[in-house]
Design a protein around this motif. Sequence first.
Motif, mmCIF file in Angstrom:
data_model
loop_
_atom_site.group_PDB
_atom_site.id
_atom_site.type_symbol
_atom_site.label_atom_id
_atom_site.label_comp_id
_atom_site.label_asym_id
_atom_site.label_seq_id
_atom_site.Cartn_x
_atom_site.Cartn_y
_atom_site.Cartn_z
ATOM 1 N N ARG A 265 -26.485 -60.375 -51.134
ATOM 2 C CA ARG A 265 -26.650 -61.469 -50.428
ATOM 3 C C ARG A 265 -25.334 -62.116 -50.585
ATOM 4 N NH1 ARG A 265 -27.508 -66.882 -50.459
ATOM 5 N NH2 ARG A 265 -29.498 -67.950 -49.569
ATOM 6 N N HIS A 353 -31.692 -68.836 -53.688
ATOM 7 C CA HIS A 353 -31.520 -69.387 -52.389
ATOM 8 C C HIS A 353 -30.547 -70.410 -52.772
ATOM 9 C CE1 HIS A 353 -33.592 -70.933 -48.398
ATOM 10 N NE2 HIS A 353 -32.186 -70.866 -48.530
ATOM 11 N N PHE A 396 -24.732 -65.668 -42.514
ATOM 12 C CA PHE A 396 -25.081 -65.561 -43.686
ATOM 13 C C PHE A 396 -24.679 -64.119 -43.663
ATOM 14 C CE2 PHE A 396 -28.303 -69.131 -44.076
ATOM 15 C CZ PHE A 396 -27.826 -69.448 -45.437
ATOM 16 N N LEU B 351 -39.580 -52.909 -41.734
ATOM 17 C CA LEU B 351 -38.922 -54.279 -41.633
ATOM 18 C C LEU B 351 -39.717 -55.393 -41.752
ATOM 19 C CD1 LEU B 351 -37.412 -53.277 -37.861
ATOM 20 C CD2 LEU B 351 -36.212 -53.723 -39.938
ATOM 21 N N LEU B 354 -39.326 -56.746 -44.897
ATOM 22 C CA LEU B 354 -37.957 -57.141 -45.240
ATOM 23 C C LEU B 354 -37.617 -58.456 -44.510
ATOM 24 C CD1 LEU B 354 -35.193 -56.288 -46.273
ATOM 25 C CD2 LEU B 354 -34.786 -55.127 -43.927
ATOM 26 N N PHE B 355 -38.011 -58.567 -43.292
ATOM 27 C CA PHE B 355 -37.378 -59.677 -42.441
ATOM 28 C C PHE B 355 -38.414 -60.744 -43.169
ATOM 29 C CE2 PHE B 355 -35.595 -57.512 -38.540
ATOM 30 C CZ PHE B 355 -34.521 -57.200 -39.193
ATOM 31 N N LEU B 358 -36.308 -62.249 -45.776
ATOM 32 C CA LEU B 358 -34.926 -62.712 -45.443
ATOM 33 C C LEU B 358 -35.198 -63.859 -44.990
ATOM 34 C CD1 LEU B 358 -32.829 -59.963 -43.560
ATOM 35 C CD2 LEU B 358 -32.564 -60.968 -45.875
ATOM 36 N N GLY B 363 -33.762 -66.603 -47.953
ATOM 37 C CA GLY B 363 -33.409 -67.770 -46.905
ATOM 38 C C GLY B 363 -31.999 -67.577 -46.225
ATOM 39 N N THR B 364 -31.801 -66.202 -45.966
ATOM 40 C CA THR B 364 -30.647 -65.842 -45.239
ATOM 41 C C THR B 364 -30.999 -65.611 -43.736
ATOM 42 O OG1 THR B 364 -30.816 -63.662 -45.839
ATOM 43 C CG2 THR B 364 -29.130 -65.041 -46.844
ATOM 44 N N GLY B 365 -32.227 -65.322 -43.473
ATOM 45 C CA GLY B 365 -32.823 -64.935 -42.107
ATOM 46 C C GLY B 365 -33.510 -66.403 -41.478
ATOM 47 N N PHE B 369 -36.388 -63.462 -37.146
ATOM 48 C CA PHE B 369 -36.163 -62.261 -37.632
ATOM 49 C C PHE B 369 -37.633 -61.349 -37.734
ATOM 50 C CE2 PHE B 369 -31.855 -61.623 -39.835
ATOM 51 C CZ PHE B 369 -31.327 -62.871 -39.108
#
Lengths: 655, 418
Positions: A265, A353, A396, B351, B354-355, B358, B363-365, B369
Amino acid sequence: MPPRILKNLLAKVKGKGDKNITRIRRRRALADVAWKAYPRLQLLLFVIGYVWLLTIPSTLHGQRTYIDENALQPGQVNTNWNWGDVQRADRYLEHLELMRDRNASSHETATFISNEFRKLGIPSSTQEYGFLTTSGVVSGTNAYAVLSSPRASGTEAMVISASRLSRTSEGDGTPNLRGVATVLSLAACFKGYSLWAKDLVFVISDGYLDGMQAWISSYHGVTQSNLVAEPLQLSSGIIWTALNIDYPGHSFSHLGVFFEGLNGRLPNQDLINSFQIISRHTGGVPVLVYEHIDQNEFPDLVPDLVPQWLPDGIRRHDTTKEYAYRAQNVIRHVGYQARGRASGVHGLLHQFHIDAITLFAVPAQGPHGFHAIGRVVESTLRTMNNLLERLHASFFFYLLVGSTTFMKIGSFLPAPVLVSTAMLIGGMGAWTRARWTRQEQAEYATEKGEEDRDVPAERWVERSRPIVPALFVIVYTHALGIVLFHLCTRPWIAAGGKVSSSTFPGMSATNGRQLASTLLFATVSVAAGAGSLLARSESSSTKSPNYMILKTFNLCLASTVISVTSVLNFSLAATLAVFMGLPLTLSVPSRSVTAGLAKFALYTLFALGWLLFTPGEIAQAVKNWEILRVWFAPFVCIVYTPLVLQAGIICLLRP
Amino acid sequence: MDFDVVFPSLVAGRLLLAYTNLPGALRHDHQLSTPLTSYPRLQEGLYLFHNGVDPYSGGLFRHSPLLLSLFSTVLPLNRYTSPLLWTISDAVAAWALVQIWRARQQLKSKSSRDSLIAAVYLLNPYVLLSSLALSTASFENALLLLSVMFACRGQASPTLLTLAVTTHLSLTSALYLPPLMLLLFTSPVSFLASPRPYPFALQDILKKIAPFVAEYAVYMAVLTGAATLVSGGWGWMGKTWGAVMTLPDLTPNVGLWWYFFTEMFDHFRPFFLMVFSIHLAIYPLPLSIKFQHDLLYAAYVLTGLLATFKPYPSLADAGLFVSMTALFPETYAHMRTPFPALLVHLHCSLLLPLFHHLWLGSGTGNANFFYASTLVWGVGMGLGVADAVWSGLVAGVKGGAKKGGGDLAWEEWEITQE
């Protein structure tokens, strides 16, 4: 009226006669072309994919970094950090050096730090913890303090941390005394101002990574079966951002930024970019990615990556140097991300996070010291203090190829995805080949009892595709992977030799471990080879050979793994694309048993070679799994190794 | 393998799995249960009910009052009974599926495929995981399969009663009424290879169907009355059935509705709600007419369509469709894209979680997504359904062609269809 050329063209495409028949004929012709061209298409995709991977460090890609979140306003404040604070930091440093010189225990040092926080009027506490791992117990004491925000209700917080051991050589034991002194003095400085809109949490974590893992897990109330940690006495709000300070040397010339977190990450790029701008303009300190000296700054410098034997004209050419500089950064990044490792203490916070980076003061004779780092940290924190919502605007998913140059996901992700598409096409091709076979017409005619002289000598016939044996092999190899992972976490492989001397008396530790690894390698290889018996049945003209079905599943599974991982962890997907792309595609059975066995041995080496050649890596990966929950070790054992072993088994099956 | 051995051992294995730690982690999963089927919400509703608060006064509880009355009286839910209840429901569903197979093949006793069919249901990861997550969709699946089973046997009243109960749990199940009623008149035996018209005069159809519709309406009225008595008012209707019509809860799921209505301006909402709902209601009649020779097949295609397009779908609905595929081996040879569909499902099942992670975990997606992966999921389901329709129809033509003109007739037919 369309022009005549267009009409002619349309007429040619549409053809004469019944348009439905034409359409069906066209569709069949297309399918025919696709069938004939698929090996070439596969090759093309492989070439594009691999070449793309090679061009990632080139100047073809990449753009300048920029700030995306308007609220940040980096570098717009007058900092309050002054020479008095620098002097206080020097005094803390003297105390810490004294304690280091008399080998003070970790508990004693933590208590000292906690008391110093308390003397400043900031509530503070300590936390003892211990991890139980295969290679023994890892324990220590953290110190931390919470400065409540004078302007807000304390629902949000920022962390300023320093680990007691520096990240130098991935935590070789160099103490981070100046980092700790900086944090203490910053606390004193920040206490005097009422501008903070978020709580400030100061954490001095013990050890390199283990202390912060214990602290941050306790902070979020996460239990870990092998961790015993005191509950935290002080708490604060949700942590949004964190800066970790790593200052191992006497002075520094550059500030290096480390950003990779656990399991690949990355923090939001706005944090890195703000820090970069502030450091350059407020602190006057140039920023590096990692501690790689930028060749643009020192024109005489040639990156180590450029081979010596190249002629000087090429070696010192700007393009070569830029490529090498970027390649250095990308390789370092892949090294961290693919193995799911954190490149510093900041990486442990990402799992909750929290956007966090480590500022690494690159040791040098000068010119910078406490004065510069204090201003940079204060200004960066005040920039983050402006945030009204979490960092979300910027990227990100990125590759930071230089301190001010980055690549967007669209410019690097297609590379592994193209390779995985090539594998998928190969898998579907194998599936179709398993169905259809050429058969001599005479034989076919006798079977059908027809006598037709005008047909060609050969004809396509359908076969049945028995999938059960191939499925058995797949389940078997993955089960073998689970067993392998279980065995790898046993002391005699993972403990790096500490325990093996007692397991194998009369043998040195290294020899014992080597013996254990070699035995395991041999056992798993033989067990995998035995797996081929599950699918060794004869093929016939009505049944497709098992290896084709196995190859179909093998390629499709591997392709799925690569394309799905690429979103989660690009570096891992790229590495898998390199290690599995061509090798898995090239697996075929041989007519001779010797050739088959030789190929199988090669694949085994590919799948399990790490057992023989990288004992340190295994110990590290297992430790990371046990303490930090990095899933690289189980992934390799349960996904990668079985997939390559399946390719090896294909070589042992009947053609 | 012998059905009498395989079936109990599968159920026992399934029961053991239900008592491990796994289910706790799955219960809150958005792909396995929706606001209408989630177990934690059911518990919340029961808690409110026990404490004298109307569970339908808030926006959290959307389960049927029938479940409320059942679980608050005779079958209390706790960590010991729940896994058992859900396992029994799965076992019943698998058993019903096997009975449907036997009825279709007109077998009085065991067949070699029985074990396979039971395993395809009980080991189907979509069904298994949803059931481990204690989603009430498991009950809906079991009841629907029971209803189909009764219809295959020609038992009208049990069919209509179970279908009425299913409808109470999930309103979209009412759409199964046309194929199932017609299945009662015809036979479950496969006529895919030799299509024929309804075995009765079309003029009589209303006269024949009217009593069934009336019987179904009576069951529905009785159940509605009971539900109203139990919950002490009409409030439940808007919260349970109304949710299907008005989509008040936009918690993400694998379906195609939630994101669309998250993004929509409020003044378009009623119109598109109507469009989406009517879209669902379009399918049952054409399917029942096109597959008038094989109404079981029509019901099967309908499960696939509803699993793709219904307002709150979960993986359990898709699992029902996938498992029912085992009933129609005669169509396999005519499928066009089984392998690509399988690959899309493989990609999706990795997927989707996974999404989801995320977006909501690391929190990156963001929501796009997960939405993208649900679109891929829609494509995968669409491939499966289209292939089911195609292979079902082609089986008829190829079957007819064999009797008649051979390859030529087949080619002609393909041309007319294109």
